[in-house]
Motif scaffolding. Structure first.
Motif, PDB file in Angstrom:
ATOM      1  N   ILE A1295     -64.130  15.330   2.775  1.00  0.00           N
ATOM      2  CA  ILE A1295     -62.461  14.783   3.376  1.00  0.00           C
ATOM      3  C   ILE A1295     -61.693  15.827   2.578  1.00  0.00           C
ATOM      4  N   GLU A1296     -61.137  16.834   3.262  1.00  0.00           N
ATOM      5  CA  GLU A1296     -60.490  17.911   2.627  1.00  0.00           C
ATOM      6  C   GLU A1296     -59.411  17.339   1.729  1.00  0.00           C
ATOM      7  N   THR A1297     -58.688  16.525   2.304  1.00  0.00           N
ATOM      8  CA  THR A1297     -57.600  15.793   1.706  1.00  0.00           C
ATOM      9  C   THR A1297     -57.962  14.696   0.647  1.00  0.00           C
ATOM     10  N   SER A1298     -59.209  14.606   0.412  1.00  0.00           N
ATOM     11  CA  SER A1298     -59.710  13.610  -0.471  1.00  0.00           C
ATOM     12  C   SER A1298     -60.891  14.070  -1.106  1.00  0.00           C
ATOM     13  N   ARG A1299     -60.653  14.989  -2.016  1.00  0.00           N
ATOM     14  CA  ARG A1299     -62.023  15.536  -2.592  1.00  0.00           C
ATOM     15  C   ARG A1299     -62.009  15.344  -4.224  1.00  0.00           C
ATOM     16  N   TRP A1304     -66.184  15.332 -11.535  1.00  0.00           N
ATOM     17  CA  TRP A1304     -66.562  13.693 -11.267  1.00  0.00           C
ATOM     18  C   TRP A1304     -68.033  13.516 -10.989  1.00  0.00           C
ATOM     19  N   PRO A1305     -68.343  12.471 -11.540  1.00  0.00           N
ATOM     20  CA  PRO A1305     -67.659  11.327 -12.466  1.00  0.00           C
ATOM     21  C   PRO A1305     -68.023  12.074 -13.768  1.00  0.00           C
ATOM     22  N   ALA A1306     -66.800  11.878 -14.592  1.00  0.00           N
ATOM     23  CA  ALA A1306     -66.998  12.176 -16.054  1.00  0.00           C
ATOM     24  C   ALA A1306     -67.398  11.317 -16.966  1.00  0.00           C
ATOM     25  N   SER A1376     -65.674   5.244  -0.835  1.00  0.00           N
ATOM     26  CA  SER A1376     -65.730   5.077   0.748  1.00  0.00           C
ATOM     27  C   SER A1376     -64.377   5.988   0.983  1.00  0.00           C
ATOM     28  N   THR A1377     -63.597   6.474   0.053  1.00  0.00           N
ATOM     29  CA  THR A1377     -62.472   7.133   0.435  1.00  0.00           C
ATOM     30  C   THR A1377     -62.794   8.862   0.483  1.00  0.00           C
ATOM     31  N   ASP A1382     -69.827  14.747  -1.183  1.00  0.00           N
ATOM     32  CA  ASP A1382     -69.169  14.675  -2.281  1.00  0.00           C
ATOM     33  C   ASP A1382     -69.827  13.268  -3.129  1.00  0.00           C
ATOM     34  N   VAL A1383     -70.112  12.257  -2.518  1.00  0.00           N
ATOM     35  CA  VAL A1383     -70.515  11.190  -3.175  1.00  0.00           C
ATOM     36  C   VAL A1383     -72.104  11.534  -3.433  1.00  0.00           C
TER      37      VAL A1383
END
Length: 1556
Positions: A1295-1299, A1304-1306, A1376-1377, A1382-1383
Motif C-alpha cells: 500500500i503505497e500510501t502506508s508503507r 521497521w520493526p526497530a 493490517s494497515t 511489507d509485513v
C-alpha cells in the motif's frame, strides 16, 4: 493352330465383339465397363476363387465336427436376419435373371453363345448364395474364423469395385440394366456380410473372461464381489446392448439426450462404459501385448505404436473400411452433377433418368453419412481405449519409479503426461485415416477431372503436389517448435507445481512475487514457441485455404493453352470435385499438426515408461502362521542412493538382525543415515550390496506425514474393512478421540490436500492410526513423535508402541532419548555406519558417543530448574487429567459448518456467449476477431462472385476465354491476399489471448489466500494450468475462427441456392406460413414455441435457418421457375420442416453436450488429483502393499472421465448424422426441382453452379457442425480457466500510501488485542480473543497441546489468515494497515514443515540473490551444514532434488535456520523448528539462536519443553484461548498452571525412562 484354338474359345465365350456397350474399348478400361467380356471374365475369376474358399471351409467344417468343444456358437441378431434375407433374395434374383437370359437367347438366336453374359450372372448367384450360407452358419471352429473373414473382405472389396463400375457405366452410357442394378445392390449386401462376420469376433471377445489373462492379478474386493461398483450393470451405456440399426443411427443415445433436455445432467446421469472399453481391460490388453512381444523375442525397447496397432488392428481395419466407403460415396457427387446437367440440357438417356439420378444421389449421400459417422465413431472409440491404457500404464509406472528417475520426471511432469500427452494421443486415431482417405479422394477427383478436362488435369495435379511439397518445410518447423514447446511447458509446469504445492512457505518468506516472476519467465520462453506454432498454423491455413482458388485458375489457363474446350458440364464437374475436396485439403495442416503432436507426446510417454524402476533388492516373505527366528535381516557392505559405481555409499557395513517381537530404536545425529536404513528395509534404496530380508507385512509411518484427500476415517482404514471395536481402540491408542469430537463432522470430516486442515501432531497421529489399524507384523516408525507435545508423545509411546504393538516387531527412528530404555536394542548411527548396537544400559556403560548423546539431552532439559515431585503427585495429576478429559468430551448432535473440500465448481446450463466474450475480451480480441470475420466474408463473397462470373459467361460467346479466365484469376489472387490477412488476425488473436489469460491466471493464483489452497486439491489447479491452458494456447483461436468460417460457408451455400431460385419465393411466401401452421400441428408440439409471439431468440440455442432473397437476377429465366409451382412449393415446405427439425436437433444437442464436457472437465481434475497424490505418497503406498487398491481407484476415475467424453463425442455424431440426412433431403429436393422445371441449355452454367454448391452443402455443414462441437468443447477450457482467473485475492502486497520505514520493526514490540480468528466464514473460531503484549527483544515461548491453536497464532502474525476481530500492532503500527509484502518480508521464520526447492544449495538459502557466497558459508557454519556441503563436489551449487528428498529432514530444518540467519530480521518466529533434529544439535542451535538473535524478538512454538525454558516469558494456549502468560519459573510454581503441567509431563517421561 494353337492361336486358332484360342480365337475359337474367345469367340465361343465372348463372340466377335468385345462388347455391345458404347463405353467398351479394347483396352484396360474394358475391365471397368460392366458390359465388356473382359469385365465378365474378371467377375467369374473372382467368383471361382470365392467358391473355392467357401467349399474349402465347408470341407474343413465337416472334417472337424468332432472338435465341437473348440467351436464358437454365433448368436442371432437383427443384422444377421436382415443380411440372410437380403443376400438370399439377391442371390435368387441373380439366378433367376441368369435363367431368363438363357431362355431369351435361346428363343431369339437358338444358341446359348456367347457364354459370358448369362454365365457371369449365374456364377454371381451361386457365389452369393454360398457366401450367405457361410455367414449364416451357427458354429464355426476357431481356426476357420480367419478364412471366413478373408473371404468376406474379398467379397466386400470386389462388390465395391462392381458397384463403382456399374455406376460409372450407367452414367457414361446413360443406361441402367438389371445386372448393373444387382451389382450396385451387392455392395450393401457385402457390408452386411462384413458386419456379421466381424460381429462373431466381438462375441468371442465379450465371452472370454479377461481375468483368465496370465498377467492379471485380481484387484482387492473382486474375488468377493464380482459385481462391484465398477462392474455393476445398473447403469451401463445402452450402446452395450444396442442392436445393429440402433448402433448405425445412434438411436441408443436418445434417452440421454432427452434427459439432458429435461434437466441439467449430473455425474450420476452418465451411464458407465461397456466392460470392453474400461480402463482395466485396456490395461490388461496392454500387458498381454507386452507379454506377446517378449515371447516373440522382440526388442526390449518399448514400441508403443506397434503395441497399439497390434491391439487395435481389427478396429482400425473396420474404421478404414468405413472411411473407404465414405470416400467412394463422396466421389459419385461430381458424376451425378454432370448427369444432371446433361438431363437439364435434354440429353437424358431414358425418360425417367432424372428421377433415378435423384434417388441415387440421395442413397449416395445417406451412405456417405453413415460411413463417415461410424468412421469417426470407431476411431474415437479406439482413441478412448488408447488414452485409458496409457493413463493406466503411466500410473503403474510412477508407483515403481526409482528415486533417480524422479529427478528427471517431476510430479507436475508426470501429471502432464496423463492430462496432456495421453489425451493428445487419444485424439490421434480420429485423424489416422485422414491422410490416405484424402489421398484416395484426391486421386478419384483427379480421375473425374481427367474425364472432364483431359490433359489439363496435369496442371491441377502439379499445383496440388507443389502445394503439398511447399508445406513440408513448415511441417518440419512445426515439429521443431512443438518439441521445444513441450520441453518449455514441462519446465514451466515443474516450477508452477512446486510453487503451488508450497504456497504457504512462499507466503511466509514473502517469496511469492519472486517465484511468480520465475514462472512468468519460463512462460515467456514457452510463449516464444507457442507463437511459433501459431504462426506455422497460420501459414498452413493460407497455403491450403488458397488451394481451391489457385488450382482452378491454373487449370483453366492450362485448358486454354492446350486448346481443350470447356463447357458448363466440364467446368462445374471440375469445380464440384474441387469444392468437395477443399475441406479435406484444408485439414491437411491440422492432420500434420496432430501427427506431430502425437509423435512428440508418444516419445515423452515412452521415455517415461522406459525410465529406471526400483530394483527389488529385498525379499519380502509373508507369514502363514509358521514361527520364524528373525523378522528383519540386513547383511550389506554398501547401501547407496546412487546406482553409479562412482557414487558414495550412504550406509556402509550394515549388519542387523531383528527377532520377532523385538523393539529396536535407531538414533544418531542429523544426516547419519537413520531414514535411509528404514528405506533400505522398505526396498526404496536402489543399490544394496548384500541382502535384505523382511518376514511379514509391513506398516510404515513416514517422517513427513502423507495424508490423503478424503475423510479421517478413510485415511485410517486405508482400504481395510471397518471393524467398529478395533477402530475405536485405534483412535484411543493414537489419542485421536478428543480431536475427532471437536471436528465439525467427526471422523467423516474431510481432510484437505496434504492435510492442510490438521496440525502437525494430528497428521502424525492419523498416520500412526493408519499403521496400527492394518495390524501388520513389522512396524517402521520414522520419528513420529517429534511433531507432538510431551504428554501426547508419552501417551503414544505407552499406549501405542509399548501397548498396542506388544508382540510386534518395531524399528523406531527417534531423537527422544527418554524412550530409549524401553527398547530391546538400540542402533547408534554416525556417518552412515552403525557404530554400536546394544541395550540402553550396555551402551551407557560402554559407549562414549551414546553417553554424549544422553548428556546433551540432560543438559538441554535444564536440570538446574527442574521441579521435583513424587510419584503420588504424578498419580494425582494423572487422575485430574482423566477427569478433565472426560469432562471435555462433548457429543455432537449434528455437524456444523461445511466440509473443507468443496465439490469442484462448474458452470451449468447454457452459458450462452459469456465464455466467448470472456475469451475475446483479452487484449484486442474483439478487434482481431471482427477483422478476421470481415476478411472471411470478403473471401466467401469473392468465391461466390468467381463462380457466378463463370456460370454467367461460360456459355456466353461474347466473352472471350482470355477475359473469362483473367477475371477469374484476378479475383482468385485477391482472395489469397485476404486469406493471408485473416491468418495474421487469427494468430494475433490467439497470441494475445494466450498471453493475457495466463498472466491473469498466474496473478490470481499467486495472490489467492491460503484458504483457497486449503480447500482446493492441487490436481484441480494443475489440470487447468496444463491441459486447459494448452487448449487455449494452441487451439482456441483457430477453432473459433474456423467454426465461424465453416458456418458462414454453410449459410452462403444456402444463400446461393435461394438466390438461384428466388422467383419462387414471391409466389409461395403467403402459403408457406399457412403450411407451416399445418405442419406444426403434425410435428412435435414444441415447434409452436418458435413461432409464437413470446418466442425470445436470445433464450433459444442453435442457429436459425437462413433464407436469403434477391431481386436482381436474370429476368429471362423467370418463366421456367413458375412451372410446376405446386410441386416446388411442396419442396420448399419440406425445406422448412427440415430447418425446424435441424433447429430442434441442435437444441437437444447443446442442452446435453455442454454438460457432458463440463463433467468431463471436472472428472479429469479428479484423475489428476489422484495421480498427484499418489506420486507424493508412493513410498507409503508401496510400504503397505496397497498399489493394487490405489490402481483400482485410479482405473475407476479414468472410466468416470472417459464415460462423459464417450457420450460427448457420440452426441456429436448423433447431431451430425441427423444434419447430414436433412442436407441429403435438401439436395434431393433441389435436384428434383431441376428435373421438374425443365431448364434450357443456356441456364446450364447456373445449374452447374447450384449443384456444385449443393453437393458441397453437406461437406460444409458437417465441418461446420464438427467445429462448432469442437469449439463448444474447447470453450469449456476457457470457462474452467475463468473460474480461477478471478479468485478473491489477499490484501494488497504493497500500500503505497502506508508503507513502513525500511528499518521497521526497530524494537520488535508486538501488541495483540482481542485476536479472534476463524479460517472460513462458517467455521468455528480457532483463536478466541487473545490479548497480550510481547516486549521488544523478549524471547517468547508458545506452548499448548496439539491442535490448541499455536500454528494459527503464527498464521495470524504473518496474515496468512486475516483476523475476524482484533488487531496485531508491531512497534506502534497496525499490520493490517500495511501491505502483505511489507509485513512478511520484515519477519524471519523457521516453519513447521521444512521445505526445499529444486535447484542448488545457494538458491535454497538465498533465492533472491541478496547475499555473497562468503555470507552464505558463514551461515552454513553456524547451522552445522558446512561440512556436509563441502563434502559434495559442487559446493554451494550442489543439487537439491524435488522436495529436498536427497537431504534428511533434520538437514532441511537446518536449511530453514540458515535462511533466517541470512535475513537478520528484528522478529524471528520458530514454528517447532527443531522437532526433527537430535538433542545435541538442538542444544547447539539454541545457543546459535540466542547469540545471533540476542537483540531480536524471538517467538518460539515448541513441543520440547527445554526449548522454551530459557525464554523471557511463556504464552500458554488451550483450545484457542490464552490460558497464561508469564515467566517460566513463575508458571511452574503456580498451582494448576498448564505450562507447569506440561513441564511435569516432560520430566515425568524422563523419569519414567529409568523405569522402562
Amino acid at each position: 493352330m494353337r492361336n486358332n484354338m484360342k480365337e475359337g474359345l474367345w469367340t465361343v465365350f465372348c463372340d466377335d465383339s468385345e462388347s455391345s456397350c458404347n463405353a467398351a474399348k479394347k483396352s484396360v478400361l474394358s475391365l471397368i465397363s460392366p458390359c465388356s467380356c473382359s469385365h465378365h471374365i474378371l467377375i467369374i475369376s473372382v467368383d471361382v476363387l470365392l467358391l473355392l474358399i467357401v467349399v474349402s471351409i465347408f470341407i474343413c467344417k465337416s472334417v472337424s465336427r468332432k472338435n465341437a468343444a473348440l467351436s464358437q456358437s454365433q448368436r442371432s441378431s437383427p443384422v444377421m436376419y436382415v443380411s440372410a434375407i437380403f443376400s438370399g433374395i439377391l442371390g435368387l434374383v441373380y439366378l433367376g435373371w441368369g435363367i431368363w437370359m438363357i431362355s431369351d437367347i435361346l428363343g431369339r438366336d437358338q444358341t446359348i453363345l456367347p457364354l459370358h453374359g448369362w454365365l457371369t450372372i449365374l456364377f454371381q448367384g451361386f457365389t452369393w448364395l454360398l457366401v450367405n450360407l457361410l455367414v449364416s452358419l451357427k458354429k464355426v471352429t476357431l481356426p476357420q474364423i480367419a478364412a471366413v473373414k478373408f473371404c468376406l473382405i474379398i467379397t466386400f472389396l470386389f462388390s465395391g469395385f462392381l458397384c463403382i463400375s456399374s455406376i460409372w457405366g450407367a452414367v457414361s452410357d446413360k443406361t441402367l440394366s438389371v445386372p448393373m442394378l444387382l451389382d450396385i445392390l451387392s455392395f450393401p449386401g457385402a457390408i452386411l456380410f462384413l458386419f456379421c462376420g466381424f460381429k462373431r469376433q466381438s462375441y468371442t471377445s465379450t465371452d472370454l473372461d479377461i481375468s483368465e489373462c496370465a498377467s492379471y492379478e485380481p484387484l482387492p474386493g473382486e474375488e468377493d464381489n464380482a459385481n462391484g461398483e465398477i462392474s455393476s450393470n445398473d447403469n451401463i451405456t445402452p450402446f452395450a446392448n444396442a442392436g445393429f440399426f440402433s448402433q448405425m443411427s445412434f438411436w441408443w443415445l436418445n434417452p440421454l439426450m432427452k434427459k439432458g433436455k429435461e434437466k441439467i445432467l449430473e455425474d450420476g446421469d452418465i451411464p458407465q462404459l461397456r466392460e470392453a472399453d474400461r480402463a482395466k481391460n485396456c490395461y490388461l490388453m496392454y500387458i498381454e501385448q507386452l507379454g506377446t512381444r517378449k515371447q516373440k523375442g522382440l526388442s526390449d525397447s518399448l514400441s508403443m505404436l506397434s503395441v497399439i496397432i497390434s491391439w487395435h488392428w481389427k478396429k482400425i481395419l473396420i474404421s478404414g473400411i468405413f472411411a473407404l466407403i465414405k470416400v467412394l460415396s463422396l466421389a459419385t457427387g461430381p458424376l451425378f452433377l454432370k448427369a444432371f446437367i446433361d438431363v437439364a440440357e435434354g440429353k437424358a438417356a431414358f425418360k425417367y433418368e432424372g428421377y433415378v439420378l435423384t434417388a441415387g444421389l440421395f442413397l449416395a449421400k445417406v451412405s456417405e453419412s453413415l460411413s463417415e459417422r461410424h468412421w469417426h465413431f470407431q476411431t474415437r472409440m479406439i482413441g478412448i481405449q488408447v488414452r485409458s491404457m496409457l493413463s493406466a500404464a503411466i500410473y503403474q509406472k510412477q508407483l515403481r519409479l526409482s528415486n533417480a528417475a524422479k529427478v528427471d520426471h517431476s510430479s507436475g511432469e508426470i501429471v502432464s503426461y496423463v492430462t496432456v500427452d495421453a489425451y493428445r494421443i487419444g485424439e490421434f486415431p480420429f485423424w489416422f485415416h485422414q491422410i490416405w482417405a484424402t489421398s484416395i479422394q484426391l486421386c478419384l477427383a483427379l480421375a473425374i477431372v481427367y474425364y472432364s478436362i483431359g490433359l489439363a488435369t496435369l496442371a491441377a495435379l502439379v499445383t496440388v503436389i507443389l502445394l503439398v511439397l511447399s508445406s513440408y518445410p513448415l511441417i518440419k518447423l512445426q515439429h521443431k517448435y512443438l518439441t521445444k514447446l513441450m520441453v518449455a511447458q514441462d519446465r514451466r509446469l515443474k516450477a508452477i507445481t512446486e510453487a503451488l504445492a508450497n504456497m504457504k512457505i512462499l507466503k511466509l518468506y514473502a517469496w511469492e512475487t519472486h517465484f511468480k516472476n520465475v514462472v512468468a519467465g519460463l512462460r515467456k520462453e514457452e510463449f516464444q514457441w507457442i507463437s511459433g506454432v501459431l504462426w506455422q498454423k497460420g501459414y498452413h491455413m493460407v497455403l491450403f485455404w488458397s488451394s481451391p482458388v489457385v488450382v482452378p485458375a491454373i487449370t483453366f489457363w492450362a485448358c486454354y493453352l492446350l486448346g481443350i474446350p470447356v463447357s458448363a458440364s466440364s467446368v462445374f464437374t471440375f469445380l464440384a470435385c474441387l469444392r468437395i475436396v477443399q475441406e479435406p485439403i484444408r485439414l491437411i495442416p491440422d492432420v500434420a499438426g496432430v501427427f506431430i503432436e502425437a509423435k512428440v507426446s508418444l516419445d515423452r510417454i515412452v521415455k517415461f515408461l522406459e525410465a529406471p524402476e526400483l530394483r527389488n533388492s529385498i525379499t519380502r516373505q509373508k507369514l502363514n502362521g509358521e514361527e520364524i527366528d528373525q523378522s528383519i535381516l540386513i547383511r550389506a557392505t554398501e547401501i547407496s542412493w546412487g546406482i553409479d559405481s562412482s557414487s558414495k555409499a550412504t550406509l556402509r557395513n550394515i549388519n542387523v538382525v531383528v527377532k520377532p517381537g523385538e523393539k529396536v530404536a535407531i538414533c544418531g545425529e542429523v544426516g547419519s543415515g537413520k531414514s535411509t536404513l528404514l528405506a533400505a528395509v522398505l526396498g526404496e534404496v536402489p543399490k544394496i550390496t548384500g541382502i535384505v530380508h523382511v518376514f511379514g507385512n509391513i506398516a510404515y509411518v513416514s517422517q513427513t506425514a502423507w495424508i490423503q484427500t478424503g475423510t479421517i476415517q478413510e485415511n485410517i482404514l486405508f482400504g481395510a474393512a471397518m471393524e467398529p471395536v478395533r477402530y475405536q481402540e485405534v483412535l484411543e491408542r493414537c489419542s485421536l478421540v478428543k480431536d475427532i469430537e471437536i471436528f465439525p463432522f467427526g471422523d467423516l470430516t474431510e481432510i484437505g490436500e496434504r492435510g492442510v486442515n490438521l496440525s502437525g501432531g494430528q497428521k502424525q497421529r492419523v498416520q500412526l492410526a493408519r499403521a496400527l489399524y492394518q495390524d501388520a507384523d513389522v512396524y517402521l516408525l520414522d520419528d513420529p513423535f517429534s511433531a507432538v507435545d510431551a504428554q501426547t508423545a508419552t501417551s503414544l509411546f505407552n499406549d501405542y508402541v509399548i501397548g498396542a504393538l506388544s508382540g510386534k516387531t518395531v524399528l523406531l527412528v527417534t531423537h527422544q532419548i527418554d524412550f530409549l530404555p524401553a527398547f530391546n536394542s538400540i542402533l547408534l548411527m554416525s556417518g552412515g555406519e552403525i557404530i554400536r548396537s546394544d541395550t540402553y544400559s550396555q551402551l551407557m556403560a560402554s559407549s562414549q558417543e551414546f553417553q554424549d548423546l544422553v548428556n546433551a539431552h540432560k543438559s538441554t532439559a535444564g536440570s538446574d530448574t527442574r521441579v521435583e515431585y513424587d510419584s503420588s503427585k504424578r498419580a494425582e495429576t494423572s487422575k485430574k487429567e482423566e477427569i478433565q478429559k472426560v469432562r471435555s468430551i462433548k457429543k455432537l448432535g449434528s455437524p456444523s459448518g461445511d466440509q473443507l473440500i468443496k465439490r469442484e465448481e462448474k458452470e451449468s446450463g447454457d452459458a450462452g456467449s459469456k465464455p466467448y466474450i470472456q475469451y475475446l475480451s483479452q487484449r484486442k480480441g474483439f478487434l482481431y476477431f471482427s477483422l478476421a470475420t470481415i476478411v472471411h466474408i470478403i473471401f466467401i463473397v469473392g468465391q461466390v462472385i468467381q463462380s457466378y462470373w463463370l456460370a454467367a459467361n461460360i456459355q456466353n460467346s461474347n466473352v472471350s476465354r482470355v477475359t473469362l479466365f483473367t477475371v477469374y484469376s484476378v479475383i482468385g489472387c485477391s482472395l489469397a491476399v485476404f486469406l493471408l490477412l485473416r491468418s495474421v488476425f487469427v494468430v494475433q488473436l490467439g497470441c494475445g489471448a494466450s498471453e493475457t489469460i495466463f498472466s491473469t491466471l498466474l496473478t490470481s493464483l499467486f495472490r489467492a489466500p491460503m484458504s483457497f489452497y486449503d480447500s482446493t486439491p492441487l490436481g484441480r489447479i494443475l489440470s487447468r494450468v496444463s491441459s486447459d491452458l494448452s487448449v487455449t494456447d494452441l487451439e482456441m483461436a483457430f477453432r473459433l475462427t474456423i467454426a465461424m468460417g465453416s458456418t458462414m460457408n454453410t449459410y452462403f451455400n444456402f444463400a446461393v441456392l435461394a438466390f438461384l431460385t428466388w422467383p419462387v419465393l414471391f409466389a409461395i411466401i403467403p402459403m408457406i406460413y399457412l403450411n407451416i401452421v399445418l405442419q406444426i400441428l403434425m410435428i412435435k408440439g414444441h415447434y409452436q414455441v418458435i413461432f409464437s409471439s413470446k418466442w425470445d431468440p436470445e433464450k433459444e440455442s442453435g442457429p436459425l435457418p437462413f433464407f436469403a432473397g434477391n431481386a436482381g437476377s436474370r429476368a429471362s429465366n423467370l418463366q421456367p421457375f413458375f412451372r410446376s409451382l405446386r410441386l416446388e412449393m411442396a419442396s420448399l415446405e419440406c425445406l422448412v420442416v427440415v430447418f425446424l427439425e435441424t433447429f430442434e436437433d441442435m437444441r437437444y444437442y447443446f442442452a446435453s453436450a455442454k454438460e457432458l464436457m463440463r463433467i468431463n472437465g471436472t472428472s479429469k481434475s479428479s484423475v489428476a488429483s489422484h495421480l498427484a497424490e499418489s506420486i507424493a505418497g508412493a513410498m507409503t503406498i508401496r510400504a503397505f502393499g496397497e498399489e493394487a487398491r490405489f490402481f483400482s481407484k485410479y482405473l475407476d476415475l479414468i472410466d468416470r472421465n472417459a464415460s462423459p467424453y464417450f457420450h460427448s463425442f457420440t452426441s456429436d455424431e448423433w447431431l451430425i448424422q441427423r444434419l447430414e440426412l436433412l442436407c441429403a433431403i435438401v439436395l434431393s429436393s433441389s435436384t428434383l426441382t431441376i428435373i421438374l422445371l425443365h431448364f434450357t441449355a443456356s441456364a446450364s452454367g447456373f445449374i452447374g453452379m447450384e449443384l456444385s454448391y449443393g453437393l458441397s452443402l453437406n461437406v460444409f455443414l458437417v465441418f461446420s457442425a464438427q467445429y462448432q462441437c469442437s469449439l463448444s468443447n474447447s470453450i469449456i477450457s476457457v470457462e474452467r480457466l475463468e473460474q480461477y482467473m478471478h479468485i478473491p485475492s489477499e490484501a494488497p502486497e504493497v500500500i503505497e500510501t502506508s508503507r513502513p520505514n525500511p528499518n521497521w520493526p526497530a524494537v520488535g514490540k508486538v501488541e495483540i488485542c482481542n485476536l479472534k480468528v476463524r479460517y472460513r466464514p462458517n467455521a468455528p473460531l480457532v483463536l478466541k480473543g487473545i490479548t497480550c503484549t510481547i516486549e521488544g527483544r523478549h524471547k517468547i515461548g508458545i506452548v499448548g497441546r496439539t491442535g490448541s491453536g499455536k500454528t494459527t497464532f503464527i498464521s495470524a502474525l504473518f496474515r496468512l489468515v486475516e483476523p475476524t476481530e482484533g488487531k496485531i500492532v508491531i512497534d506502534g503500527l497496525d499490520i493490517s494497515t500495511i501491505g502483505l509484502h511489507d509485513v512478511r518480508s520484515h519477519f524471519a521464520v523457521i516453519p513447521q514443515d521444512p521445505t526445499l526447492f529444486v535447484g542448488s544449495v545457494r538458491y535454497n538459502l538465498d533465492p533472491l540473490s541478496k547475499h555473497t557466497d562468503q555470507e552464505i558459508w558463514e551461515v552454513l557454519e553456524k547451522c552445522h551444514l558446512r561440512e556436509a556441503i563441502q563434502e559434495k563436489e559442487e559446493g554451494l551449487n550442489s543439487s537439491v532434488a524435488q522436495d529436498g528428498s536427497n537431504w534428511s529432514m533434520g538437514q532441511r530444518q537446518l536449511f530453514c535456520l540458515g535462511r533466517a540467519l541470512l535475513k537478520r530480521s528484528r522478529i524471528l518466529v520458530l514454528d517447532e523448528a527443531t522437532a526433527s533434529i537430535d538433542n545435541a544439535t538442538d542444544s547447539i542451535l539454541q545457543k546459535t539462536i540466542r547469540s545471533e538473535f540476542a537483540d531480536c524478538t524471538v517467538i518460539t512454538v515448541a513441543h520440547r519443553i527445554p526449548t522454551v525454558m530459557d525464554c523471557t516469558r511463556v504464552l500458554a494456549i488451550s483450545d484457542g484461548i490464552l490460558v497464561e502468560y508469564d515467566e517460566p519459573l513463575k508458571l511452574m510454581s503456580k498451582e494448576g498452571s498448564l505450562f507447569g503441567q506440561l513441564v511435569r509431563e516432560y520430566w515425568s517421561r524422563t523419569a519414567n525412562s529409568r523405569e522402562w
